[in-house]
Motif scaffolding. Structure first.
Motif, PDB file in Angstrom:
ATOM      1  N   UNK A 384       3.337  -1.739  -9.319  1.00  0.00           N
ATOM      2  CA  UNK A 384       1.967  -1.310  -9.032  1.00  0.00           C
ATOM      3  C   UNK A 384       1.032  -2.506  -8.963  1.00  0.00           C
ATOM      4  N   UNK A 385       1.251  -3.479  -9.846  1.00  0.00           N
ATOM      5  CA  UNK A 385       0.396  -4.672  -9.843  1.00  0.00           C
ATOM      6  C   UNK A 385       0.620  -5.489  -8.578  1.00  0.00           C
ATOM      7  N   UNK A 386       1.862  -5.592  -8.152  1.00  0.00           N
ATOM      8  CA  UNK A 386       2.185  -6.294  -6.906  1.00  0.00           C
ATOM      9  C   UNK A 386       1.514  -5.601  -5.709  1.00  0.00           C
ATOM     10  N   UNK A 387       1.576  -4.273  -5.682  1.00  0.00           N
ATOM     11  CA  UNK A 387       0.951  -3.535  -4.581  1.00  0.00           C
ATOM     12  C   UNK A 387      -0.553  -3.794  -4.526  1.00  0.00           C
ATOM     13  N   UNK A 388      -1.209  -3.845  -5.677  1.00  0.00           N
ATOM     14  CA  UNK A 388      -2.639  -4.117  -5.704  1.00  0.00           C
ATOM     15  C   UNK A 388      -2.938  -5.542  -5.255  1.00  0.00           C
ATOM     16  N   UNK A 389      -2.063  -6.478  -5.616  1.00  0.00           N
ATOM     17  CA  UNK A 389      -2.254  -7.861  -5.190  1.00  0.00           C
ATOM     18  C   UNK A 389      -2.073  -7.999  -3.682  1.00  0.00           C
ATOM     19  N   UNK A 390      -1.087  -7.320  -3.117  1.00  0.00           N
ATOM     20  CA  UNK A 390      -0.889  -7.363  -1.664  1.00  0.00           C
ATOM     21  C   UNK A 390      -2.112  -6.855  -0.915  1.00  0.00           C
ATOM     22  N   UNK A 391      -2.787  -5.868  -1.502  1.00  0.00           N
ATOM     23  CA  UNK A 391      -3.948  -5.279  -0.830  1.00  0.00           C
ATOM     24  C   UNK A 391      -5.100  -6.256  -0.701  1.00  0.00           C
ATOM     25  N   UNK A 392      -5.075  -7.384  -1.411  1.00  0.00           N
ATOM     26  CA  UNK A 392      -6.128  -8.392  -1.307  1.00  0.00           C
ATOM     27  C   UNK A 392      -5.934  -9.297  -0.095  1.00  0.00           C
ATOM     28  N   UNK A 393      -4.775  -9.214   0.555  1.00  0.00           N
ATOM     29  CA  UNK A 393      -4.472 -10.082   1.688  1.00  0.00           C
ATOM     30  C   UNK A 393      -5.104  -9.555   2.970  1.00  0.00           C
ATOM     31  N   UNK A 394      -5.305 -10.433   3.960  1.00  0.00           N
ATOM     32  CA  UNK A 394      -5.704  -9.948   5.297  1.00  0.00           C
ATOM     33  C   UNK A 394      -4.651  -9.001   5.857  1.00  0.00           C
ATOM     34  N   UNK A 395      -5.056  -8.179   6.811  1.00  0.00           N
ATOM     35  CA  UNK A 395      -4.163  -7.136   7.318  1.00  0.00           C
ATOM     36  C   UNK A 395      -2.850  -7.692   7.856  1.00  0.00           C
ATOM     37  N   UNK A 396      -2.921  -8.779   8.629  1.00  0.00           N
ATOM     38  CA  UNK A 396      -1.693  -9.330   9.209  1.00  0.00           C
ATOM     39  C   UNK A 396      -0.751  -9.832   8.122  1.00  0.00           C
ATOM     40  N   UNK A 397      -1.292 -10.467   7.088  1.00  0.00           N
ATOM     41  CA  UNK A 397      -0.447 -10.959   6.000  1.00  0.00           C
ATOM     42  C   UNK A 397       0.149  -9.807   5.209  1.00  0.00           C
ATOM     43  N   UNK A 398      -0.628  -8.766   4.991  1.00  0.00           N
ATOM     44  CA  UNK A 398      -0.103  -7.589   4.292  1.00  0.00           C
ATOM     45  C   UNK A 398       1.049  -6.983   5.079  1.00  0.00           C
ATOM     46  N   UNK A 399       0.871  -6.809   6.381  1.00  0.00           N
ATOM     47  CA  UNK A 399       1.925  -6.218   7.203  1.00  0.00           C
ATOM     48  C   UNK A 399       3.178  -7.087   7.212  1.00  0.00           C
ATOM     49  N   UNK A 400       3.005  -8.406   7.225  1.00  0.00           N
ATOM     50  CA  UNK A 400       4.163  -9.293   7.249  1.00  0.00           C
ATOM     51  C   UNK A 400       4.997  -9.128   5.983  1.00  0.00           C
ATOM     52  N   UNK A 401       4.346  -9.028   4.841  1.00  0.00           N
ATOM     53  CA  UNK A 401       5.082  -8.933   3.578  1.00  0.00           C
ATOM     54  C   UNK A 401       5.686  -7.551   3.378  1.00  0.00           C
ATOM     55  N   UNK A 402       4.971  -6.517   3.726  1.00  0.00           N
ATOM     56  CA  UNK A 402       5.549  -5.174   3.600  1.00  0.00           C
ATOM     57  C   UNK A 402       6.644  -4.991   4.652  1.00  0.00           C
ATOM     58  N   UNK A 403       6.486  -5.604   5.820  1.00  0.00           N
ATOM     59  CA  UNK A 403       7.538  -5.554   6.825  1.00  0.00           C
ATOM     60  C   UNK A 403       8.821  -6.195   6.328  1.00  0.00           C
ATOM     61  N   UNK A 404       8.696  -7.269   5.561  1.00  0.00           N
ATOM     62  CA  UNK A 404       9.888  -7.909   4.989  1.00  0.00           C
ATOM     63  C   UNK A 404      10.577  -6.987   3.989  1.00  0.00           C
ATOM     64  N   UNK A 405       9.790  -6.231   3.241  1.00  0.00           N
ATOM     65  CA  UNK A 405      10.361  -5.263   2.306  1.00  0.00           C
ATOM     66  C   UNK A 405      11.135  -4.190   3.069  1.00  0.00           C
TER      67      UNK A 405
END
Length: 521
Positions: A384-405
């Motif tokens: 949950x903490x990781x998910x909240x931290x990812x949400x602080x990123x710009x949209x493209x960076x968020x998509x890149x990291x969740x896409x890797x998951x």
């Protein structure tokens, strides 16, 4: 006053007297009606006379001579939307507030194509401007302005900005906030000499209004408010000062953060350098309390009151307090520390407030590696903490990291990650996510049960790219879901498919008839 020649009052008087006793009408309209209704019974003739004069009276009531001046010609902006899109818009407007999201999307689609709503829907659009002004103005602002002028409510002669020195607390705050939006410096300079004379509730409201147009120039005034006799005033200043990185408040918090956290380095070549995080829990003090750092009982963790003070200090500190080492090192060492929770919570709150890009990236990546490094499923709190931290990123960076998951097929953490993030996904990420869900739905029953928790999957219909391919992929997810073990996931996937199908249909509504006929063929 009714216009000259209005026969409404005489007709009404005749009705009060009665059809048999009323005097003969003398106005031209009544005479004309009498001739045309010769032979009719007196009651019917009087009713016809009342109907005619009432229509004319209502049409001209309260209007001056200027009402007869034709309205200015209306310049048409863009092309009128296709009939299918107009029909869709009519239905959305009739659905009321429940269709607000779809109505805003309709306006966005129309604006992207340079299209406008048909004339007959302008009044209904005008009635929704109070809640969807930005979306509606994007397709109809000039026409609604013309409609307002034609109705006589053009706004000319509108009231001047309200006087912030008079009225209720809410009215004065609203007026002062509007002034701050126009001229922040002038508004604060006007407030300073009279501030101490006002009551505490108003002082608190006006300090809170300084959030509009907040700048370093407000720092001396806000610093003085920390010593105000009103507790609400002090709290309002404590909320704003952390947003001024050059303020004395930030310097004090930086010193406290450095006193609480330090990195000790040992060793060197050839063994390499080892680092450890040294934590010194702060003590409560009047100086800390003045800056709003107190240990509320309901915030206490197992570490006690001093741990809550540590978290609060880190939250209010500027990122520059930790500039002697890279963010990745601070966060990595914090994860291994006995005080990991208050430290990471405080650092996360600091990054959320400042939106520092280096710290946001480090927080997301270090926590992501920590979650990936666990041989077993990582703790729910860490995910949950990781998910909240990812949400602080710009949209493209968020998509890149969740896409890797998704590519790594770590589907069990997807609901937590998707519960945060952008309001709208790109086309490429949407396709990858739908492909990943297709694989996950064929997985174990436990995985499907995990995906069905919380309703996150069902809500993706508002965020995914709404093309025809996405709608078809979502429908296929429902069709291919195993009959056994679908549970809540089936319901959520059906919601997802229905929403995407509707949004795809809205897009098709804007296509020219020839394109839609070709698609059907």
């Amino acid at each position: 006053m009714p216009p000259a020649g209005d026969g409404w009052e005489p007709a009404l008087a005749a009705a009060l007297l009665g059809a048999e006793r009323a005097p003969p009408a003398a106005d031209p309209l009544s005479v004309s009606l009498a001739v045309s209704l010769a032979g009719a019974d007196p009651g019917g003739a009087l009713l016809a006379r009342l109907a005619a004069h009432a229509t004319l009276h209502r049409a001209g009531a309260g209007l001056g001579p200027e009402a007869l001046i034709p309205a200015e010609p209306r310049a048409r902006i863009g092309l009128e939307c296709p009939p299918a899109a107009a029909t869709r818009l009519h239905g959305l407007l009739a659905d009321g507030p429940s269709a607000a999201a779809r109505l805003a999307e309709w306006c966005t689609l129309a604006a992207a194509r340079g299209m406008r709503a048909p004339d007959w829907l302008l009044p209904a659009l005008a009635a929704r401007r109070d809640t969807l002004a930005d979306a509606i103005d994007g397709i109809a602002a000039p026409e609604l302005a013309w409609l307002g002028r034609a109705r006589g409510d053009s706004g000319e002669g509108a009231e001047q900005p309200a006087d912030w020195t008079d009225g209720t607390v809410a009215e004065r705050r609203a007026a002062f906030t509007a002034w701050r939006a126009r001229d922040p410096e002038a508004a604060r300079l006007a407030l300073e000499p009279v501030f101490r004379k006002e009551k505490a509730d108003l002082r608190e409201a006006l300090v809170g209004a300084l959030e509009t147009g907040l700048s370093e120039a407000d720092e001396p005034f806000l610093e003085a408010c920390l010593d105000d006799r009103g507790g609400g005033v002090r709290m309002a200043a404590q909320r704003l000062l952390p947003h001024l990185p050059a303020a004395r408040y930030a310097a004090r918090m930086a010193r406290r953060a450095r006193a609480a956290l330090a990195i000790e380095s040992r060793g060197g070549f050839p063994e390499g350098t080892t680092h450890s995080l040294v934590v010194t829990l702060p003590e409560a003090s009047p100086d800390l309390a003045r800056d709003g750092v107190t240990a509320d009982a309901w915030q206490n963790w197992s570490g006690g009151a001093r741990a809550t003070l540590l978290r609060a200090i880190l939250e209010c500190a500027p990122p520059s307090a930790f500039c002697d080492h890279p963010p990745e090192l601070w966060i990595g060492l914090a994860l291994q520390n006995d005080w990991a929770k208050p430290i990471l919570d405080g650092l996360h709150a600091m990054v959320r407030r400042t939106r520092d890009p280096a710290w946001a990236l480090a927080l997301a990546d270090v926590l992501g590696r920590a979650c990936a490094g666990d041989r077993e499923r990582p703790a729910n709190a860490l995910i949950a903490f990781w998910a909240q931290a990812l949400a602080l990123l710009p949209e493209a960076a968020w998509e890149a990291r969740v896409g890797a998951v998704i590519r790594a097929r770590r589907f069990e953490v997807l609901p937590d990650l998707l519960a945060h993030g952008p309001d709208r996904f790109s086309e490429g990420f949407s396709a990858a996510l739908l492909d990943g869900l297709a694989v996950a739905c064929r997985g174990s029953g436990d995985l499907r049960q995990s995906l069905g928790k919380g309703g996150v999957i069902g809500g993706l219909g508002e965020r995914l790219w709404s093309g025809a391919d996405a709608a078809a992929s979502a429908a296929a997810l429902v069709a291919r879901l195993p009959e056994e073990g679908g549970g809540r996931l089936r319901e959520h996937l059906m919601d997802l498919a229905a929403t995407l199908a509707l949004r795809a249909a809205m897009r098709r509504d804007f296509e020219p008839d020839t394109e839609r006929e070709g698609a059907r063929g």
